[in-house]
Design a protein around this motif. Structure first.
Motif, PDB file in Angstrom:
ATOM      1  N   TYR A 169       0.835  -1.204   0.000  1.00  0.00           N
ATOM      2  CA  TYR A 169       0.000   0.000   0.000  1.00  0.00           C
ATOM      3  C   TYR A 169       0.875   1.262   0.000  1.00  0.00           C
ATOM      4  CZ  TYR A 169      -3.050   3.656   1.897  1.00  0.00           C
ATOM      5  OH  TYR A 169      -3.717   4.834   2.101  1.00  0.00           O
ATOM      6  N   LYS A 170       1.856   1.297   0.884  1.00  0.00           N
ATOM      7  CA  LYS A 170       2.746   2.458   0.977  1.00  0.00           C
ATOM      8  C   LYS A 170       3.554   2.645  -0.311  1.00  0.00           C
ATOM      9  CE  LYS A 170       2.949   2.202   5.964  1.00  0.00           C
ATOM     10  NZ  LYS A 170       3.662   1.681   7.129  1.00  0.00           N
ATOM     11  N   GLU A 171       4.008   1.544  -0.901  1.00  0.00           N
ATOM     12  CA  GLU A 171       4.730   1.621  -2.179  1.00  0.00           C
ATOM     13  C   GLU A 171       3.854   2.242  -3.264  1.00  0.00           C
ATOM     14  OE1 GLU A 171       6.286  -2.121  -3.583  1.00  0.00           O
ATOM     15  OE2 GLU A 171       7.379  -2.445  -1.701  1.00  0.00           O
ATOM     16  N   LEU A 172       2.606   1.782  -3.329  1.00  0.00           N
ATOM     17  CA  LEU A 172       1.698   2.278  -4.360  1.00  0.00           C
ATOM     18  C   LEU A 172       1.409   3.762  -4.179  1.00  0.00           C
ATOM     19  CD1 LEU A 172      -0.752  -0.765  -4.503  1.00  0.00           C
ATOM     20  CD2 LEU A 172       1.007  -0.177  -6.194  1.00  0.00           C
ATOM     21  N   ILE A 173       1.211   4.185  -2.945  1.00  0.00           N
ATOM     22  CA  ILE A 173       0.970   5.605  -2.671  1.00  0.00           C
ATOM     23  C   ILE A 173       2.191   6.425  -3.086  1.00  0.00           C
ATOM     24  CG2 ILE A 173       0.618   7.326  -0.836  1.00  0.00           C
ATOM     25  CD1 ILE A 173      -1.928   5.707  -1.524  1.00  0.00           C
TER      26      ILE A 173
ATOM     27  N   ILE B 123      -7.797  -1.847   3.290  1.00  0.00           N
ATOM     28  CA  ILE B 123      -8.605  -0.862   4.002  1.00  0.00           C
ATOM     29  C   ILE B 123      -8.052  -0.648   5.418  1.00  0.00           C
ATOM     30  CG2 ILE B 123     -10.925  -0.367   4.894  1.00  0.00           C
ATOM     31  CD1 ILE B 123     -11.957  -1.803   2.302  1.00  0.00           C
ATOM     32  N   CYS B 124      -7.565  -1.709   6.046  1.00  0.00           N
ATOM     33  CA  CYS B 124      -6.893  -1.554   7.343  1.00  0.00           C
ATOM     34  C   CYS B 124      -5.662  -0.665   7.204  1.00  0.00           C
ATOM     35  CB  CYS B 124      -6.478  -2.919   7.896  1.00  0.00           C
ATOM     36  SG  CYS B 124      -7.847  -3.930   8.488  1.00  0.00           S
ATOM     37  N   ALA B 125      -4.898  -0.836   6.122  1.00  0.00           N
ATOM     38  CA  ALA B 125      -3.714   0.006   5.888  1.00  0.00           C
ATOM     39  C   ALA B 125      -4.129   1.464   5.717  1.00  0.00           C
ATOM     40  CB  ALA B 125      -2.945  -0.488   4.664  1.00  0.00           C
ATOM     41  N   LEU B 126      -5.212   1.689   4.979  1.00  0.00           N
ATOM     42  CA  LEU B 126      -5.721   3.048   4.784  1.00  0.00           C
ATOM     43  C   LEU B 126      -6.088   3.687   6.126  1.00  0.00           C
ATOM     44  CD1 LEU B 126      -6.995   5.445   3.144  1.00  0.00           C
ATOM     45  CD2 LEU B 126      -9.086   4.051   3.053  1.00  0.00           C
ATOM     46  N   PHE B 127      -6.849   2.978   6.932  1.00  0.00           N
ATOM     47  CA  PHE B 127      -7.318   3.520   8.212  1.00  0.00           C
ATOM     48  C   PHE B 127      -6.298   3.369   9.343  1.00  0.00           C
ATOM     49  CE2 PHE B 127     -11.720   2.568   6.414  1.00  0.00           C
ATOM     50  CZ  PHE B 127     -11.930   3.882   6.042  1.00  0.00           C
ATOM     51  N   GLU B 128      -5.175   2.717   9.041  1.00  0.00           N
ATOM     52  CA  GLU B 128      -4.105   2.504  10.015  1.00  0.00           C
ATOM     53  C   GLU B 128      -4.595   1.819  11.281  1.00  0.00           C
ATOM     54  OE1 GLU B 128      -2.234   6.330  10.525  1.00  0.00           O
ATOM     55  OE2 GLU B 128      -1.459   6.326   8.483  1.00  0.00           O
ATOM     56  N   THR B 129      -5.422   0.782  11.085  1.00  0.00           N
ATOM     57  CA  THR B 129      -5.919  -0.002  12.214  1.00  0.00           C
ATOM     58  C   THR B 129      -6.278  -1.408  11.743  1.00  0.00           C
ATOM     59  OG1 THR B 129      -7.574  -0.168  13.962  1.00  0.00           O
ATOM     60  CG2 THR B 129      -8.310   0.795  11.901  1.00  0.00           C
TER      61      THR B 129
ATOM     62  N   GLU C  43       0.759   6.178  -8.947  1.00  0.00           N
ATOM     63  CA  GLU C  43       0.323   5.682 -10.241  1.00  0.00           C
ATOM     64  C   GLU C  43      -0.947   4.855 -10.033  1.00  0.00           C
ATOM     65  OE1 GLU C  43       2.258   2.928 -13.789  1.00  0.00           O
ATOM     66  OE2 GLU C  43       3.200   2.934 -11.823  1.00  0.00           O
ATOM     67  N   SER C  44      -1.992   5.149 -10.783  1.00  0.00           N
ATOM     68  CA  SER C  44      -3.234   4.388 -10.626  1.00  0.00           C
ATOM     69  C   SER C  44      -3.022   2.940 -11.054  1.00  0.00           C
ATOM     70  CB  SER C  44      -4.354   5.021 -11.444  1.00  0.00           C
ATOM     71  OG  SER C  44      -4.751   6.227 -10.849  1.00  0.00           O
ATOM     72  N   VAL C  45      -3.487   2.046 -10.199  1.00  0.00           N
ATOM     73  CA  VAL C  45      -3.253   0.623 -10.407  1.00  0.00           C
ATOM     74  C   VAL C  45      -4.536  -0.154 -10.164  1.00  0.00           C
ATOM     75  CG1 VAL C  45      -2.453   0.314  -8.027  1.00  0.00           C
ATOM     76  CG2 VAL C  45      -1.747  -1.323  -9.765  1.00  0.00           C
ATOM     77  N   LEU C  46      -4.726  -1.213 -10.939  1.00  0.00           N
ATOM     78  CA  LEU C  46      -5.826  -2.160 -10.750  1.00  0.00           C
ATOM     79  C   LEU C  46      -5.230  -3.415 -10.130  1.00  0.00           C
ATOM     80  CD1 LEU C  46      -8.723  -3.283 -11.299  1.00  0.00           C
ATOM     81  CD2 LEU C  46      -7.832  -4.071 -13.496  1.00  0.00           C
ATOM     82  N   ILE C  47      -5.834  -3.880  -9.036  1.00  0.00           N
ATOM     83  CA  ILE C  47      -5.364  -5.095  -8.368  1.00  0.00           C
ATOM     84  C   ILE C  47      -6.522  -6.086  -8.317  1.00  0.00           C
ATOM     85  CG2 ILE C  47      -4.405  -6.090  -6.257  1.00  0.00           C
ATOM     86  CD1 ILE C  47      -3.223  -3.314  -5.647  1.00  0.00           C
ATOM     87  N   ILE C  48      -6.320  -7.240  -8.935  1.00  0.00           N
ATOM     88  CA  ILE C  48      -7.323  -8.313  -8.883  1.00  0.00           C
ATOM     89  C   ILE C  48      -6.855  -9.274  -7.808  1.00  0.00           C
ATOM     90  CG2 ILE C  48      -8.551 -10.090 -10.167  1.00  0.00           C
ATOM     91  CD1 ILE C  48      -7.665  -8.529 -12.743  1.00  0.00           C
ATOM     92  N   THR C  49      -7.662  -9.393  -6.761  1.00  0.00           N
ATOM     93  CA  THR C  49      -7.194 -10.056  -5.554  1.00  0.00           C
ATOM     94  C   THR C  49      -8.327 -10.767  -4.821  1.00  0.00           C
ATOM     95  OG1 THR C  49      -5.778  -9.701  -3.605  1.00  0.00           O
ATOM     96  CG2 THR C  49      -7.329  -7.913  -4.166  1.00  0.00           C
TER      97      THR C  49
END
Length: 191
Positions: free
Chosen positions: A130-134, A153-159, A138-144
């Motif tokens: 997540y941090k690398e992508l930020i 989402i946890c990485a985004l909210f830092e929890t 660069e806009s990226v599509l991840i199929i996961t």
């Protein structure tokens, strides 16, 4: 820039309530879900595509019909590693691995499944990506997979606290948008 997260289409293991194998295939519904997702995806732009090592994400990519953009495989977007539980039915595994389930339920964040990983390990590997992508901006599509989307989402909210409160549907799109130095959950579970 956007991190566009797509959960693979429904698989044979999903409908059988099995801890998914790496080789499980999309069902006919799963293929239709990805064709529908392809229509929604047309309103978003990205310059890079990342998929997991698992067959279901490769199939999902095929049904999305993305052309002109190369894709790469990144293990960090592999589903949570269920270890000894892979391929087992959820009900059967609870009987067979009663002690494992007890330890896992008592400490789902730190407990490492035999031959697998802990939720903490999943969140750490996804957080690094997540941090690398930020930083790459660069806009990226991840199929996961569902667990990975929840980890993003946890990485985004830092929890870690929201992990078990989320669920991504097969074929859904979730987007983390980063602009003007700020990241937010722009879309969640769009189908």
């Amino acid at each position: 820039m956007d991190i566009i997260l797509i959960r693979h289409g429904e698989t044979e293991d999903n409908i059988k309530s099995i801890f998914s194998n790496d080789t499980t295939k999309l069902t006919e519904l799963g293929k239709k879900q990805m064709l529908n997702t392809a229509k929604i995806l047309k309103k978003y732009s990205f310059t890079k595509v990342i998929i997991s090592e698992y067959f279901r994400t490769k199939q999902s990519l095929e049904y999305l019909g993305i052309t002109g953009i190369e894709h790469s495989i990144d293990k960090r977007v592999n589903e949570f590693n269920f270890g000894v539980l892979k391929g087992a039915s959820i009900d059967g595994a609870q009987e067979k691995y009663r002690d494992v389930f007890t330890d896992w339920y008592n400490d789902p964040y730190n407990f490492v499944l035999p031959n697998g990983e802990s939720q903490k390990q999943l969140l750490e590997r996804v957080s690094v990506l997540y941090k690398e992508l930020i930083n790459n901006n660069e806009s990226v599509l991840i199929i996961t997979h569902d667990g990975v989307i929840r980890a993003f989402i946890c990485a985004l909210f830092e929890t870690k606290d929201v992990y078990f409160k989320l669920k991504s549907d097969n074929g859904s799109i979730s987007i983390i948008r980063h602009e003007n130095g700020y990241s937010r959950l722009y879309k969640y579970n769009e189908t």
